[in-house]
Each structure stands twice: as C-alpha cells, then as structure tokens.
Design a protein around this motif. Structure first.
Motif, mmCIF file in Angstrom:
data_model
loop_
_atom_site.group_PDB
_atom_site.id
_atom_site.type_symbol
_atom_site.label_atom_id
_atom_site.label_comp_id
_atom_site.label_asym_id
_atom_site.label_seq_id
_atom_site.Cartn_x
_atom_site.Cartn_y
_atom_site.Cartn_z
ATOM 1 N N PHE A 156 64.821 2.373 61.379
ATOM 2 C CA PHE A 156 64.149 1.087 61.191
ATOM 3 C C PHE A 156 62.733 1.293 60.670
ATOM 4 O O PHE A 156 62.322 0.682 59.679
ATOM 5 N N PHE A 157 61.979 2.181 61.329
ATOM 6 C CA PHE A 157 60.587 2.358 60.906
ATOM 7 C C PHE A 157 60.492 2.977 59.514
ATOM 8 O O PHE A 157 59.488 2.806 58.827
ATOM 9 N N ASN A 158 61.550 3.651 59.088
ATOM 10 C CA ASN A 158 61.527 4.219 57.749
ATOM 11 C C ASN A 158 62.025 3.266 56.663
ATOM 12 O O ASN A 158 62.096 3.637 55.491
ATOM 13 N N LEU A 159 62.345 2.041 57.048
ATOM 14 C CA LEU A 159 62.721 1.042 56.034
ATOM 15 C C LEU A 159 61.489 0.662 55.222
ATOM 16 O O LEU A 159 60.352 0.843 55.679
ATOM 17 N N PRO A 160 61.701 0.097 54.010
ATOM 18 C CA PRO A 160 60.553 -0.379 53.234
ATOM 19 C C PRO A 160 59.788 -1.442 54.023
ATOM 20 O O PRO A 160 60.376 -2.170 54.822
ATOM 21 N N ILE A 161 58.494 -1.509 53.788
ATOM 22 C CA ILE A 161 57.624 -2.386 54.577
ATOM 23 C C ILE A 161 58.098 -3.851 54.578
ATOM 24 O O ILE A 161 58.034 -4.526 55.618
ATOM 25 N N GLU A 162 58.632 -4.328 53.452
ATOM 26 C CA GLU A 162 59.064 -5.743 53.377
ATOM 27 C C GLU A 162 60.158 -6.030 54.399
ATOM 28 O O GLU A 162 60.211 -7.120 54.975
ATOM 29 N N ALA A 163 61.029 -5.062 54.632
ATOM 30 C CA ALA A 163 62.140 -5.279 55.565
ATOM 31 C C ALA A 163 61.638 -5.398 56.999
ATOM 32 O O ALA A 163 62.268 -6.027 57.839
ATOM 33 N N LYS A 164 60.489 -4.802 57.263
ATOM 34 C CA LYS A 164 59.944 -4.832 58.626
ATOM 35 C C LYS A 164 59.045 -6.039 58.836
ATOM 36 O O LYS A 164 59.018 -6.632 59.920
ATOM 37 N N GLU A 165 58.312 -6.421 57.772
ATOM 38 C CA GLU A 165 57.357 -7.527 57.902
ATOM 39 C C GLU A 165 58.026 -8.846 58.295
ATOM 40 O O GLU A 165 57.392 -9.716 58.870
ATOM 41 N N VAL A 166 59.312 -8.982 57.994
ATOM 42 C CA VAL A 166 60.051 -10.190 58.385
ATOM 43 C C VAL A 166 59.932 -10.420 59.895
ATOM 44 O O VAL A 166 59.987 -11.546 60.370
ATOM 45 N N TYR A 167 59.792 -9.316 60.634
ATOM 46 C CA TYR A 167 59.783 -9.412 62.101
ATOM 47 C C TYR A 167 58.372 -9.316 62.681
ATOM 48 O O TYR A 167 58.197 -9.112 63.893
ATOM 49 N N SER A 168 57.370 -9.465 61.829
ATOM 50 C CA SER A 168 55.977 -9.355 62.222
ATOM 51 C C SER A 168 55.673 -10.209 63.469
ATOM 52 O O SER A 168 56.073 -11.357 63.533
ATOM 53 N N ASN A 169 54.983 -9.643 64.443
ATOM 54 C CA ASN A 169 54.799 -10.389 65.708
ATOM 55 C C ASN A 169 53.434 -11.066 65.802
ATOM 56 O O ASN A 169 52.573 -10.887 64.940
ATOM 57 N N SER A 170 53.265 -11.871 66.851
ATOM 58 C CA SER A 170 51.977 -12.521 67.103
ATOM 59 C C SER A 170 51.622 -12.290 68.561
ATOM 60 O O SER A 170 52.481 -11.951 69.379
ATOM 61 N N PRO A 171 50.329 -12.489 68.907
ATOM 62 C CA PRO A 171 49.946 -12.249 70.303
ATOM 63 C C PRO A 171 50.581 -13.234 71.271
ATOM 64 O O PRO A 171 50.539 -13.015 72.488
ATOM 65 N N LYS A 172 51.143 -14.301 70.761
ATOM 66 C CA LYS A 172 51.705 -15.312 71.658
ATOM 67 C C LYS A 172 52.836 -14.748 72.527
ATOM 68 O O LYS A 172 52.859 -14.961 73.725
ATOM 69 N N THR A 173 53.760 -14.031 71.917
ATOM 70 C CA THR A 173 54.878 -13.473 72.703
ATOM 71 C C THR A 173 55.001 -11.955 72.534
ATOM 72 O O THR A 173 55.726 -11.323 73.290
ATOM 73 N N TYR A 174 54.347 -11.422 71.549
ATOM 74 C CA TYR A 174 54.414 -9.999 71.218
ATOM 75 C C TYR A 174 55.785 -9.551 70.706
ATOM 76 O O TYR A 174 55.956 -8.392 70.317
ATOM 77 N N GLU A 175 56.753 -10.434 70.698
ATOM 78 C CA GLU A 175 58.092 -10.020 70.243
ATOM 79 C C GLU A 175 58.070 -9.670 68.769
ATOM 80 O O GLU A 175 57.536 -10.424 67.964
ATOM 81 N N GLY A 176 58.698 -8.543 68.406
ATOM 82 C CA GLY A 176 58.820 -8.167 67.011
ATOM 83 C C GLY A 176 57.994 -6.941 66.662
ATOM 84 O O GLY A 176 57.646 -6.134 67.533
ATOM 85 N N TYR A 177 57.696 -6.840 65.376
ATOM 86 C CA TYR A 177 57.043 -5.663 64.793
ATOM 87 C C TYR A 177 55.538 -5.835 64.897
ATOM 88 O O TYR A 177 54.984 -6.822 64.396
#
Ligand code: OGA
Ligand code: NI
Length: 411
Positions: A156-177
C-alpha cells in the motif's frame, strides 16, 4: 486462510500492557486558549460524536508526506523534522539490523501459560510491573497471516501517491492516511506516515475507509483484526488474574462485548539524517493493550527503562502490550535509519470509549488511593490527538491532589 485451522506456531510476540484505569485531563479551551481543567463528563466526546470532539476538519498546516520527502533527494534536511538536541536519538550510527543475541525484553510462552504454567504467569506479572513491555511466543496467530498483513501494507505505501491521497485523513477522526499526530501549528514532526483504521465497535468499522489496494488487503485485515481481538481477550484474562481479579473482570470493566479495537500502521521511510529526527516521538499509548507487529528486518522501537532507551530486537513474528500504575504504561519511541524503510502494525485493544475508566474497587483503599479521577477513553485520547506524542506528560500532569488518602471516593 482458515480460522478453524488451529495451528500452533513458534512465532514470537512482543507484549506491552496498559490498563488506563485512572486519568484526569487538562485540555486547552479553544476559545480563550488558556489551560484549564476540564470536568469529567462521561458522554461528551468521542468518535461516536464526531462533531463535538473539538477537533477540526483540517490540519493546521499543509500536509507533507514523509515518504515523498524521503524520495525527493533532499539537499538540506527540513527544519520541521529536526528535534531539539536533548530529544535526539543520541546515537550517531544506527544499525538497523536486528541482533538476535542482544539484550531483549522478557519473553513469555502463551501456550505454556494457558496450560497452567505458573512461572509464565509470574513472568508476565513481573514484566508488567517492572517493564511494561514483554514479548510472547506461541500466541496462536499464524505467522503467514502476520507476514501477509505486513507485506500488504508495505505494498500500500509503495503505491503511487494519488492512490493513497484518496484516503487522506483529518484530525477529526484520524481515520485514513496521515502524516502527523497533533494539531499544534509549527510543531516539530515525526519521520513517518501512517494509516489508521477501526475494527471495533462494529459501527465504526467502515471498509470503505480501508484501502482497496492491494486487492487482498481488506480481506486480510478483516482476518487479522479478528485474530488480534481474540489474542487481546486472552491477554486481558492474564492481566486480570495477575492483578488478583477474576479472569473476566478486566474485560467487563473495558465494556465487555463493547470494547474498541483500532490499528495504526506505521511507515518509516529511510531518513537521510536519522541522528536529528525521530520516527515516532516518546509517548505512551492511550488505550488498553497494544499488540504491535514490528518489522522483522528493521529495528527502531525503543522502550524507556529508567534513564536509558532499550532498542527492542524484533524476534521473528513479534507483537507488543502496556499497563498503568501497578502495571507500567511504558514510554516508547521509534528511531529511524538511512538504509531501510520500516513497517509496523500497532493494534490497539481499548475500553469502550464512553464509560468512566477508574481503578477496580478491590485495588484501592485508603492507603492505596486512586491516582487520578475517572475519565473516559475518548477524553483521554483527545490529548495525543491534539498535542501529539509528548512522553508521559498527559499522565503525569493529571495526578490529582484532590485524591489524597483522606479523600478517597472509592474506599
Ligand atoms: C505506535 C507505536 C511503534 C512502532 O504506533 O503507537 O508505538 O514500532 N509504534 O512502530
Ligand atoms: Ni505507541
């Protein structure tokens, strides 16, 4: 893989145990920014109550992926990752390879323990009191599942950055990347990216928030989660009975069937200046038990023991667990190296998040009063989520002068 397939294995697990039984929190009031004591309320903060936990939708600064930095042939090392001299690793050369013969944290055979071996039980008790960390072998989780889980996340971490950014997280729940812990603007950051996801309670488990690639990762993680919850339950029994309580008592205090379980997958990229930075700053985990699967090829995790930091040697197929007060809630951190990236999976077995956490009545008395007033896990976790990893300052600053031997609410 087949759940019924009960095979024993000789794999090793690192355990640290943490019963976050008594805590008080101070938090910054968002409006006047003055530190003030917050009353213990049982029902006000939590993942279940995302709009009221006081954390924003947005990070305070643009997010920089550490992995992208690491891969960008930096000519100068960015200031925002340079720790003040007193917090640096204090080692000029970091040998990233495990040294199987080096001093290690205590090792416990879970199979033997559950067959009634009192020495093993005693070893856990001692490890929790003295250390707060130990490793277990013969824990029942299949080594193939452990390896597959770690490798899926490496992919997963070796995927291209665009594939990971879809799951970008926020401080509200911290869920995701994610790439930072804490929302303080200008904070010195840690050299890691991570992925945070929920297993329990089921209403927080949302497979759409788990990565869809590599294609087997959701299925694998589902199985991994089930196995680690089972391991968590078994370990709770050991800790409970070691405290002189009934086997089920700690589990019941955690909310019985309603415990929480979540995971943080850490990705520590190669770091060009490992002597200036940390992969993860000193902290103690806020939850109940952490079962850590470290990278078996790359060291990094260090446990504080008195004034020194002990580097944990990742025995093949290892995990980790923590404790509090009688049981130590160990401070730990992660160092990085310039040779090889490191992947670890930290699985957190937590109490139900909105019930008051306090010592068992049998464990307190007028001569041994509670150290902290009751609070919920949601309230306690808010510290690390706003301020980031800061040693044991949360726990230490909460020792309550109100609870003296003359003033014990539970005796
Ligand atoms: C954590 C943690 C240690 C590691 O995620 O809380 O302490 O070895 N991880 O990555
Ligand atoms: Ni931790």
């Amino acid at each position: 893989m087949n759940h019924e397939d009960e095979i024993k294995n000789n794999s090793e697990v690192t355990i640290k145990a943490d019963t976050t039984d008594k805590v008080e929190m101070k938090t910054k009031n968002k409006n006047d920014l003055k530190e003030q004591e917050q009353e213990v309320k049982i029902d006000n903060i939590g993942d279940q109550d995302k709009n009221k936990n006081g954390l924003d939708e947005k990070w305070p600064e643009p997010i920089v992926r550490v992995q992208s930095l690491a891969e960008s042939n930096l000519t100068t090392f960015p200031d925002s990752y340079i720790k003040p001299p007193s917090q640096r690793p204090q080692t000029t050369t970091v040998n990233y390879q495990p040294e199987p013969d080096a001093i290690n944290i205590p090792v416990v055979d879970l199979d033997s323990l559950f067959s009634g071996n009192e020495d093993d039980k005693e070893r856990v008790s001692e490890a929790c009191r003295e250390f707060g960390f130990f490793q277990v072998i013969n824990h029942g989780v299949k080594p193939e599942l452990m390896d597959a889980a770690r490798e899926a996340w490496r992919m997963f971490f070796n995927l291209p950055i665009e594939a990971k950014e879809v799951y970008s997280n926020s401080p509200k729940t911290y869920e995701g990347y994610g790439s930072r812990l804490g929302v303080e603007k200008g904070a010195i950051l840690d050299w890691n990216d991570y992925y945070f996801l929920h297993f329990l309670p089921l209403f927080l488990k949302d497979l759409n928030k788990w990565p869809s690639l590599p294609s087997n990762i959701r299925e694998l993680m589902d199985e991994y989660g089930e196995e680690l919850v089972k391991l968590g339950e078994r370990l709770m029994k050991v800790l409970s009975s070691n405290l002189g309580l009934k086997e089920e008592q700690l589990q019941e205090a955690f909310g019985g069937e309603d415990v929480g379980a979540c995971m943080r997958v850490n990705y520590y990229p190669k770091c060009p200046r490992p002597e200036l930075a940390l992969g993860l700053s000193p902290h103690s985990d806020p939850g109940g038990i952490t079962i850590l699967l470290p990278d078996d090829q790359v060291v990094g995790l260090q446990v504080r023991h008195g004034d020194t930091w002990i580097t944990v040697n990742p025995l093949p197929h290892a995990f980790i667990i923590i404790s509090n007060s009688i049981y130590k809630s160990s401070e730990h951190r992660v160092i990085v190296n310039s040779q090889k990236e490191r992947v670890s999976l930290a699985f957190f077995y937590n109490p139900k998040s909105d019930i008051p956490i306090q010592p068992m009545q049998q464990l307190v008395s007028s001569s041994n009063p509670p150290l902290y007033p009751p609070m919920t896990f949601d309230q306690y976790r808010l510290f690390i989520r706003t301020q980031g990893p800061r040693g044991k300052s949360y726990v230490e600053s909460h020792v309550s002068p109100r609870y003296t031997s003359e003033n014990v609410p539970f005796s």
